[in-house]
Motif scaffolding. Sequence first.
Motif, PDB file in Angstrom:
ATOM      1  N   VAL A 144      28.173 -19.400 -40.903  1.00 15.19           N
ATOM      2  CA  VAL A 144      27.720 -20.299 -41.976  1.00 15.19           C
ATOM      3  C   VAL A 144      27.142 -19.505 -43.145  1.00 15.19           C
ATOM      4  CG1 VAL A 144      27.365 -22.277 -40.463  1.00 15.19           C
ATOM      5  CG2 VAL A 144      25.435 -20.776 -40.953  1.00 15.19           C
ATOM      6  N   LEU A 145      26.615 -18.303 -42.853  1.00 17.55           N
ATOM      7  CA  LEU A 145      26.148 -17.444 -43.942  1.00 17.55           C
ATOM      8  C   LEU A 145      27.329 -16.838 -44.707  1.00 17.55           C
ATOM      9  CD1 LEU A 145      23.189 -15.563 -42.214  1.00 17.55           C
ATOM     10  CD2 LEU A 145      22.984 -17.124 -44.181  1.00 17.55           C
ATOM     11  N   ALA A 146      28.425 -16.574 -44.011  1.00 15.88           N
ATOM     12  CA  ALA A 146      29.608 -16.029 -44.694  1.00 15.88           C
ATOM     13  C   ALA A 146      30.109 -17.048 -45.721  1.00 15.88           C
ATOM     14  CB  ALA A 146      30.699 -15.695 -43.685  1.00 15.88           C
ATOM     15  N   VAL A 147      30.193 -18.302 -45.294  1.00 15.25           N
ATOM     16  CA  VAL A 147      30.630 -19.350 -46.232  1.00 15.25           C
ATOM     17  C   VAL A 147      29.602 -19.519 -47.349  1.00 15.25           C
ATOM     18  CG1 VAL A 147      31.172 -21.795 -46.484  1.00 15.25           C
ATOM     19  CG2 VAL A 147      31.951 -20.554 -44.448  1.00 15.25           C
ATOM     20  N   GLY A 148      28.318 -19.597 -46.972  1.00 14.45           N
ATOM     21  CA  GLY A 148      27.269 -19.779 -47.975  1.00 14.45           C
ATOM     22  C   GLY A 148      27.134 -18.578 -48.901  1.00 14.45           C
ATOM     23  N   GLY A 149      27.484 -17.403 -48.408  1.00 10.22           N
ATOM     24  CA  GLY A 149      27.492 -16.215 -49.258  1.00 10.22           C
ATOM     25  C   GLY A 149      28.567 -16.312 -50.327  1.00 10.22           C
ATOM     26  N   VAL A 150      29.708 -16.851 -49.931  1.00 11.76           N
ATOM     27  CA  VAL A 150      30.779 -17.075 -50.909  1.00 11.76           C
ATOM     28  C   VAL A 150      30.320 -18.116 -51.940  1.00 11.76           C
ATOM     29  CG1 VAL A 150      33.122 -18.005 -51.171  1.00 11.76           C
ATOM     30  CG2 VAL A 150      32.624 -16.333 -49.379  1.00 11.76           C
ATOM     31  N   PHE A 151      29.651 -19.171 -51.482  1.00 11.38           N
ATOM     32  CA  PHE A 151      29.129 -20.180 -52.429  1.00 11.38           C
ATOM     33  C   PHE A 151      28.155 -19.526 -53.420  1.00 11.38           C
ATOM     34  CE2 PHE A 151      29.404 -23.995 -49.219  1.00 11.38           C
ATOM     35  CZ  PHE A 151      30.783 -23.913 -49.254  1.00 11.38           C
ATOM     36  N   ALA A 152      27.245 -18.705 -52.899  1.00 17.07           N
ATOM     37  CA  ALA A 152      26.248 -18.052 -53.768  1.00 17.07           C
ATOM     38  C   ALA A 152      26.938 -17.171 -54.800  1.00 17.07           C
ATOM     39  CB  ALA A 152      25.273 -17.240 -52.918  1.00 17.07           C
ATOM     40  N   ALA A 153      28.006 -16.506 -54.392  1.00 13.57           N
ATOM     41  CA  ALA A 153      28.732 -15.632 -55.318  1.00 13.57           C
ATOM     42  C   ALA A 153      29.446 -16.456 -56.394  1.00 13.57           C
ATOM     43  CB  ALA A 153      29.730 -14.772 -54.544  1.00 13.57           C
ATOM     44  N   THR A 209      39.883 -14.860 -30.658  1.00 14.01           N
ATOM     45  CA  THR A 209      38.724 -15.295 -31.429  1.00 14.01           C
ATOM     46  C   THR A 209      37.603 -15.724 -30.484  1.00 14.01           C
ATOM     47  OG1 THR A 209      40.318 -16.102 -33.046  1.00 14.01           O
ATOM     48  CG2 THR A 209      38.012 -16.683 -33.407  1.00 14.01           C
ATOM     49  N   VAL A 210      36.447 -15.073 -30.636  1.00  6.96           N
ATOM     50  CA  VAL A 210      35.335 -15.257 -29.712  1.00  6.96           C
ATOM     51  C   VAL A 210      34.118 -15.778 -30.473  1.00  6.96           C
ATOM     52  CG1 VAL A 210      33.813 -14.068 -28.069  1.00  6.96           C
ATOM     53  CG2 VAL A 210      36.195 -13.348 -28.298  1.00  6.96           C
ATOM     54  N   VAL A 211      33.390 -16.707 -29.846  1.00  9.08           N
ATOM     55  CA  VAL A 211      32.125 -17.184 -30.403  1.00  9.08           C
ATOM     56  C   VAL A 211      31.003 -16.794 -29.456  1.00  9.08           C
ATOM     57  CG1 VAL A 211      30.754 -19.239 -30.836  1.00  9.08           C
ATOM     58  CG2 VAL A 211      33.043 -19.110 -31.733  1.00  9.08           C
ATOM     59  N   GLY A 212      29.956 -16.168 -29.998  1.00 10.14           N
ATOM     60  CA  GLY A 212      28.797 -15.790 -29.197  1.00 10.14           C
ATOM     61  C   GLY A 212      27.524 -16.286 -29.846  1.00 10.14           C
ATOM     62  N   PRO A 213      26.379 -15.860 -29.310  1.00 10.74           N
ATOM     63  CA  PRO A 213      25.094 -16.387 -29.780  1.00 10.74           C
ATOM     64  C   PRO A 213      24.860 -16.217 -31.288  1.00 10.74           C
ATOM     65  CG  PRO A 213      24.803 -14.993 -27.832  1.00 10.74           C
ATOM     66  CD  PRO A 213      26.237 -14.916 -28.188  1.00 10.74           C
ATOM     67  N   GLY A 214      25.277 -15.105 -31.879  1.00 12.66           N
ATOM     68  CA  GLY A 214      24.997 -14.888 -33.309  1.00 12.66           C
ATOM     69  C   GLY A 214      26.090 -15.392 -34.222  1.00 12.66           C
ATOM     70  N   LEU A 259      26.859  -8.152 -54.908  1.00 15.02           N
ATOM     71  CA  LEU A 259      27.320  -7.791 -53.566  1.00 15.02           C
ATOM     72  C   LEU A 259      26.614  -8.688 -52.557  1.00 15.02           C
ATOM     73  CD1 LEU A 259      27.105  -3.888 -53.749  1.00 15.02           C
ATOM     74  CD2 LEU A 259      29.115  -5.333 -54.059  1.00 15.02           C
ATOM     75  N   VAL A 260      27.388  -9.534 -51.886  1.00 11.80           N
ATOM     76  CA  VAL A 260      26.803 -10.361 -50.831  1.00 11.80           C
ATOM     77  C   VAL A 260      26.768  -9.528 -49.559  1.00 11.80           C
ATOM     78  CG1 VAL A 260      27.031 -12.451 -49.452  1.00 11.80           C
ATOM     79  CG2 VAL A 260      27.723 -12.464 -51.867  1.00 11.80           C
ATOM     80  N   ARG A 261      25.557  -9.244 -49.077  1.00 14.53           N
ATOM     81  CA  ARG A 261      25.435  -8.502 -47.822  1.00 14.53           C
ATOM     82  C   ARG A 261      24.188  -8.955 -47.083  1.00 14.53           C
ATOM     83  NH1 ARG A 261      24.095  -2.179 -48.852  1.00 14.53           N
ATOM     84  NH2 ARG A 261      23.130  -2.423 -46.806  1.00 14.53           N
ATOM     85  N   ASP A 262      24.240  -8.856 -45.759  1.00 13.28           N
ATOM     86  CA  ASP A 262      23.123  -9.334 -44.940  1.00 13.28           C
ATOM     87  C   ASP A 262      23.335  -8.805 -43.518  1.00 13.28           C
ATOM     88  OD1 ASP A 262      21.483 -11.231 -43.237  1.00 13.28           O
ATOM     89  OD2 ASP A 262      21.071 -12.037 -45.222  1.00 13.28           O
ATOM     90  N   GLU A 263      22.260  -8.327 -42.924  1.00 15.78           N
ATOM     91  CA  GLU A 263      22.358  -7.781 -41.557  1.00 15.78           C
ATOM     92  C   GLU A 263      22.785  -8.849 -40.554  1.00 15.78           C
ATOM     93  OE1 GLU A 263      21.800  -4.443 -40.748  1.00 15.78           O
ATOM     94  OE2 GLU A 263      21.761  -4.191 -42.927  1.00 15.78           O
ATOM     95  N   ARG A 264      22.546 -10.122 -40.870  1.00 12.40           N
ATOM     96  CA  ARG A 264      22.885 -11.174 -39.899  1.00 12.40           C
ATOM     97  C   ARG A 264      24.393 -11.332 -39.701  1.00 12.40           C
ATOM     98  NH1 ARG A 264      19.144 -15.762 -42.461  1.00 12.40           N
ATOM     99  NH2 ARG A 264      19.742 -14.562 -44.316  1.00 12.40           N
ATOM    100  N   PHE A 265      25.192 -10.784 -40.624  1.00 13.79           N
ATOM    101  CA  PHE A 265      26.647 -10.794 -40.391  1.00 13.79           C
ATOM    102  C   PHE A 265      27.023  -9.909 -39.205  1.00 13.79           C
ATOM    103  CE2 PHE A 265      26.782 -11.597 -45.148  1.00 13.79           C
ATOM    104  CZ  PHE A 265      27.036 -12.952 -45.006  1.00 13.79           C
ATOM    105  N   LEU A 266      26.112  -8.986 -38.838  1.00 13.85           N
ATOM    106  CA  LEU A 266      26.388  -8.098 -37.703  1.00 13.85           C
ATOM    107  C   LEU A 266      26.158  -8.814 -36.378  1.00 13.85           C
ATOM    108  CD1 LEU A 266      24.528  -4.924 -39.080  1.00 13.85           C
ATOM    109  CD2 LEU A 266      26.907  -5.592 -39.459  1.00 13.85           C
ATOM    110  N   GLY A 267      25.512  -9.994 -36.433  1.00  9.94           N
ATOM    111  CA  GLY A 267      25.163 -10.715 -35.208  1.00  9.94           C
ATOM    112  C   GLY A 267      26.345 -11.400 -34.544  1.00  9.94           C
TER     113      GLY A 267
END
Length: 356
Positions: free
Chosen positions: A105-114, A94-99, A15-23
């Motif tokens: 990039v973690l979402a993509v890298g999470g898919v790579f890790a999986a 579609t909005v881009v903010g500070p987080g 399970l790829v999960r990380d609190e930083r996806f909430l940012g």
Amino acid sequence: MTTPIPAGQTRRTALVRDERFLGHDPGPGHPESPDRLRVIYRALDEAPPAGECFVLPPREASPDQLAWNHSPEYVERIARAAAAGLPRSLDPDTVVGPGSWEAAVLAVGGVFAAVDALVEGRADTAFALVRPPGHHAEAGHAMGFCLFNNVALGARYARKVHGIDRVLVADWDLHHGNGTQHSFYEDPSVLYFSTHQFPYYPGSGRVEEAGHGEGEGFTVNVPLPPGVGDAGYAAVFDRVLAPAADRFRPGLVLVSAGFDPFIRDPLGGMRVTARGFGALAARVLTLAGRHCGGRVLFCLEGGYDPAGLRDGVRAVLAACAEGPGADPGPAPDPGPEVARVIDRVIEVHRGFQLLG
Ligand SMILES: [Zn+2]
């Protein structure tokens, strides 16, 4: 490339999960809110899912890796927009903010890790519980809540880094994955299969969009009228996806798992239940069992009803615990409307390799 896990052995799900996806926060009232993942994470913490699951931390994908599927100028534009500190709209929704950069990039890298975990045999199945979603993101622009195309980049990673010859992307999100389709429209090494409400956002995904050049026949679109439920979806998977996959013989299966076909989803008009998502996952696992040791990576796309997300993810994880070969139940009766769409898909693809 891998052998299926022997009978009697517990299957392992990463399970790829990380609190930083909430940012990544598109702002108040936006349907693609951090609460979508909070609901899922909390539910998994309160009642662990069936089978043996372990948390797989994501890593950051590099700008060079993002450029496998996006123009370097676009990657730079997202980086700059996120670094500017204030939320900025890239398209009407579609909005881009500070987080956002870090999450994306973690979402993509999470898919790579999986993908690594599956190919290296550390996991039998994986679920990337990430956001922002990805399947609408095009090579050069953000769209439909998506910044980078997680699944398309995952397919490219599997091809480039692990040398997997053929990757199947099955997309059951409510919406058509225009970005993923365009990434591989002329590429016979990636089979893109999509069920979606039609006509609907983003407007693409007609049956006749079937690939081009060498990729002709390797894009399979199943546009569905509103109101389709568990039986209709299951019939499409049995009569279109399974035979196409058996001809294609994937070395890895990625699923764009959106839970917006859920019966109570506020953005959709479909009638799929949580149990229905589990049945679709079981079907995908079974076809993957025939070709690639049951290796399937589910990637979260849309889904805007908390119960649809929570119970849908749980049902998919229950199917993962069971693995390939679960009893799909009696052949589903799709009803006349869906049967007509299935016939049309088979008719359009008659001259091509996978459904001909
Ligand atoms: Zn969607």
